[in-house]
Design a protein around this motif. Structure first.
Motif, PDB file in Angstrom:
ATOM      1  N   PRO A 162       5.537   0.626   4.501  1.00 18.60           N
ATOM      2  CA  PRO A 162       4.998  -0.674   4.076  1.00 18.60           C
ATOM      3  C   PRO A 162       4.278  -1.376   5.213  1.00 18.60           C
ATOM      4  O   PRO A 162       4.712  -1.342   6.360  1.00 18.60           O
ATOM      5  N   THR A 163       3.123  -1.992   4.900  1.00 18.04           N
ATOM      6  CA  THR A 163       2.365  -2.723   5.905  1.00 18.04           C
ATOM      7  C   THR A 163       2.831  -4.165   5.962  1.00 18.04           C
ATOM      8  O   THR A 163       3.455  -4.679   5.028  1.00 18.04           O
ATOM      9  N   SER A 164       2.494  -4.847   7.054  1.00 17.35           N
ATOM     10  CA  SER A 164       2.880  -6.247   7.199  1.00 17.35           C
ATOM     11  C   SER A 164       2.172  -7.131   6.187  1.00 17.35           C
ATOM     12  O   SER A 164       2.597  -8.243   5.905  1.00 17.35           O
ATOM     13  N   SER A 165       1.060  -6.636   5.622  1.00 20.60           N
ATOM     14  CA  SER A 165       0.340  -7.408   4.601  1.00 20.60           C
ATOM     15  C   SER A 165       1.019  -7.323   3.245  1.00 20.60           C
ATOM     16  O   SER A 165       0.675  -8.050   2.325  1.00 20.60           O
ATOM     17  N   GLY A 166       1.967  -6.402   3.139  1.00 22.30           N
ATOM     18  CA  GLY A 166       2.668  -6.247   1.877  1.00 22.30           C
ATOM     19  C   GLY A 166       1.968  -5.366   0.887  1.00 22.30           C
ATOM     20  O   GLY A 166       2.365  -5.274  -0.271  1.00 22.30           O
ATOM     21  N   ALA A 167       0.894  -4.687   1.309  1.00 25.25           N
ATOM     22  CA  ALA A 167       0.152  -3.819   0.393  1.00 25.25           C
ATOM     23  C   ALA A 167       1.014  -2.633  -0.009  1.00 25.25           C
ATOM     24  O   ALA A 167       1.817  -2.129   0.771  1.00 25.25           O
ATOM     25  N   THR A 168       0.856  -2.197  -1.217  1.00 29.46           N
ATOM     26  CA  THR A 168       1.586  -1.031  -1.700  1.00 29.46           C
ATOM     27  C   THR A 168       0.681   0.180  -1.693  1.00 29.46           C
ATOM     28  O   THR A 168      -0.541   0.060  -1.792  1.00 29.46           O
ATOM     29  N   PRO A 169       1.222   1.355  -1.546  1.00 34.76           N
ATOM     30  CA  PRO A 169       0.394   2.551  -1.546  1.00 34.76           C
ATOM     31  C   PRO A 169      -0.406   2.703  -2.816  1.00 34.76           C
ATOM     32  O   PRO A 169      -0.002   2.229  -3.891  1.00 34.76           O
ATOM     33  N   ASN A 170      -1.526   3.386  -2.715  1.00 37.40           N
ATOM     34  CA  ASN A 170      -2.411   3.624  -3.861  1.00 37.40           C
ATOM     35  C   ASN A 170      -2.481   5.132  -4.094  1.00 37.40           C
ATOM     36  O   ASN A 170      -3.300   5.818  -3.500  1.00 37.40           O
ATOM     37  N   PRO A 171      -1.615   5.674  -4.934  1.00 35.31           N
ATOM     38  CA  PRO A 171      -1.579   7.114  -5.129  1.00 35.31           C
ATOM     39  C   PRO A 171      -2.925   7.708  -5.502  1.00 35.31           C
ATOM     40  O   PRO A 171      -3.291   8.791  -5.101  1.00 35.31           O
ATOM     41  N   ALA A 172      -3.703   6.958  -6.290  1.00 33.16           N
ATOM     42  CA  ALA A 172      -4.997   7.478  -6.750  1.00 33.16           C
ATOM     43  C   ALA A 172      -5.959   7.667  -5.589  1.00 33.16           C
ATOM     44  O   ALA A 172      -6.903   8.430  -5.662  1.00 33.16           O
ATOM     45  N   GLY A 173      -5.715   6.919  -4.496  1.00 31.38           N
ATOM     46  CA  GLY A 173      -6.621   7.020  -3.365  1.00 31.38           C
ATOM     47  C   GLY A 173      -6.084   7.886  -2.258  1.00 31.38           C
ATOM     48  O   GLY A 173      -6.588   7.851  -1.146  1.00 31.38           O
ATOM     49  N   SER A 174      -5.055   8.667  -2.550  1.00 25.70           N
ATOM     50  CA  SER A 174      -4.451   9.470  -1.510  1.00 25.70           C
ATOM     51  C   SER A 174      -5.367  10.594  -1.053  1.00 25.70           C
ATOM     52  O   SER A 174      -6.166  11.116  -1.821  1.00 25.70           O
ATOM     53  N   THR A 175      -5.253  10.937   0.212  1.00 27.34           N
ATOM     54  CA  THR A 175      -5.996  12.068   0.745  1.00 27.34           C
ATOM     55  C   THR A 175      -5.310  13.359   0.353  1.00 27.34           C
ATOM     56  O   THR A 175      -4.088  13.446   0.388  1.00 27.34           O
ATOM     57  N   PRO A 176      -6.065  14.383  -0.077  1.00 28.83           N
ATOM     58  CA  PRO A 176      -5.445  15.642  -0.431  1.00 28.83           C
ATOM     59  C   PRO A 176      -4.644  16.203   0.723  1.00 28.83           C
ATOM     60  O   PRO A 176      -5.012  16.024   1.868  1.00 28.83           O
ATOM     61  N   ALA A 227      -9.763 -19.260   6.993  1.00 29.11           N
ATOM     62  CA  ALA A 227      -8.331 -18.963   6.933  1.00 29.11           C
ATOM     63  C   ALA A 227      -8.038 -17.648   7.617  1.00 29.11           C
ATOM     64  O   ALA A 227      -8.949 -16.857   7.903  1.00 29.11           O
ATOM     65  N   ARG A 228      -6.758 -17.418   7.872  1.00 31.96           N
ATOM     66  CA  ARG A 228      -6.357 -16.130   8.425  1.00 31.96           C
ATOM     67  C   ARG A 228      -6.442 -15.060   7.339  1.00 31.96           C
ATOM     68  O   ARG A 228      -6.149 -15.310   6.164  1.00 31.96           O
ATOM     69  N   ILE A 229      -6.846 -13.868   7.747  1.00 32.10           N
ATOM     70  CA  ILE A 229      -7.030 -12.766   6.804  1.00 32.10           C
ATOM     71  C   ILE A 229      -5.749 -12.474   6.040  1.00 32.10           C
ATOM     72  O   ILE A 229      -5.764 -12.245   4.825  1.00 32.10           O
ATOM     73  N   GLU A 230      -4.615 -12.502   6.748  1.00 37.92           N
ATOM     74  CA  GLU A 230      -3.330 -12.194   6.110  1.00 37.92           C
ATOM     75  C   GLU A 230      -3.008 -13.163   4.972  1.00 37.92           C
ATOM     76  O   GLU A 230      -2.325 -12.803   4.010  1.00 37.92           O
ATOM     77  N   GLN A 231      -3.500 -14.392   5.082  1.00 37.10           N
ATOM     78  CA  GLN A 231      -3.194 -15.415   4.079  1.00 37.10           C
ATOM     79  C   GLN A 231      -4.013 -15.251   2.805  1.00 37.10           C
ATOM     80  O   GLN A 231      -3.520 -15.534   1.714  1.00 37.10           O
ATOM     81  N   VAL A 232      -5.256 -14.802   2.949  1.00 35.47           N
ATOM     82  CA  VAL A 232      -6.145 -14.778   1.785  1.00 35.47           C
ATOM     83  C   VAL A 232      -6.385 -13.391   1.214  1.00 35.47           C
ATOM     84  O   VAL A 232      -6.764 -13.261   0.045  1.00 35.47           O
ATOM     85  N   GLY A 233      -6.167 -12.347   2.019  1.00 38.26           N
ATOM     86  CA  GLY A 233      -6.468 -10.992   1.568  1.00 38.26           C
ATOM     87  C   GLY A 233      -5.890 -10.627   0.214  1.00 38.26           C
ATOM     88  O   GLY A 233      -6.628 -10.227  -0.705  1.00 38.26           O
ATOM     89  N   PRO A 234      -4.576 -10.749   0.031  1.00 40.83           N
ATOM     90  CA  PRO A 234      -3.985 -10.330  -1.240  1.00 40.83           C
ATOM     91  C   PRO A 234      -4.521 -11.076  -2.460  1.00 40.83           C
ATOM     92  O   PRO A 234      -4.635 -10.497  -3.538  1.00 40.83           O
ATOM     93  N   ARG A 235      -4.909 -12.338  -2.299  1.00 42.31           N
ATOM     94  CA  ARG A 235      -5.341 -13.100  -3.476  1.00 42.31           C
ATOM     95  C   ARG A 235      -6.823 -12.942  -3.805  1.00 42.31           C
ATOM     96  O   ARG A 235      -7.246 -13.338  -4.905  1.00 42.31           O
TER      97      ARG A 235
END
Length: 231
Positions: A217-231, A129-137
């Motif tokens: 916002p990315t085209s994949s629909g991912a939301t930012p991850n504050p915990a993983g932010s760079t200082p 499958a395409r990555i965009e289709q399966v990544g979020p799930r």
């Protein structure tokens, strides 16, 4: 020197660069033999690299394994001819809980990946499958997301975003333009990275992405991850 001699020499050099157990070497032998067979009808690797398949592709992929620590849940994006995904699976096959998912949209390449996983008895799931289709799930619980020669870094981060947003570490094999790719990616991503020189190519690099947050916002629909932010 015959082709067989050349191949044996290349194999020996690759396993010197990236030593593995006898059992892992046998699994890799099975994968390489099948690839050479399928290569006659499907372009799994660049034909010019066949004489150095072990050093160019196998050892290049193996260098990711120690960077992943004790991780067992791995997703490889755009797996193509199985690099690095199949090679990683061969190295981790005896690790308890090993679970490697290979995402490949080309149905013929996906068929090769399934057959290679079967004959080498690898802990692999192939998603045609395409990555965009399966990544979020499938992103939940993934520890490592990898890719090799898939896309420039800004696009690659978009594709990997669902995994990175949930805490996965990215291991991306890159060439000599990695610095330029990082500069371009920094325009749209806040990223925490580390670069390591390749074991097999003096112009190659492994880009480790420890955290990534999109500045928009990315085209994949991912939301930012504050915990993983760079200082």
């Amino acid at each position: 020197m015959t082709d067989a001699d050349s191949s044996a020499e290349d194999r020996a050099q690759a396993l010197k660069l990236a030593p593995v157990s006898r059992e892992t070497a046998e699994r890799l032998d099975a994968i390489v033999a099948l690839l050479r067979k399928w290569q006659r009808t499907i372009n799994l690797v660049a034909p010019a690299t066949l004489p150095v398949l072990w050093t160019r592709h196998v050892a290049d992929s193996l260098q990711l394994v120690p960077l992943a620590g004790e991780a067992t849940r791995w997703v490889d994006l755009g797996s193509g001819g199985g690099f690095p995904g199949l090679v990683v699976a061969a190295a981790l096959a005896e690790r308890p809980g090993a679970d490697i998912t290979l995402v490949e949209s080309d149905s013929r390449k996906a068929a090769f990946l399934r057959e290679a996983a079967r004959i080498a008895e690898l802990p692999v799931t192939v998603l045609p499958a395409r990555i965009e289709q399966v990544g979020p799930r499938i992103a939940a619980g993934v520890e490592i997301v990898s890719a090799r020669a898939l896309a420039p870094l800004p696009r690659l981060l978009e594709l990997a975003a669902p995994f990175l947003a949930q805490g996965a570490m990215g291991l991306f094999l890159k060439g000599q333009d990695v610095d330029n790719e990082l500069t371009e990616a920094s325009k749209s991503w806040k990223i925490q990275t580390e670069i390591k020189g390749s074991w097999t190519d003096r112009n190659g690099h492994v880009l480790i992405v420890r955290a990534a947050e999109p500045l928009r916002p990315t085209s994949s629909g991912a939301t930012p991850n504050p915990a993983g932010s760079t200082p």
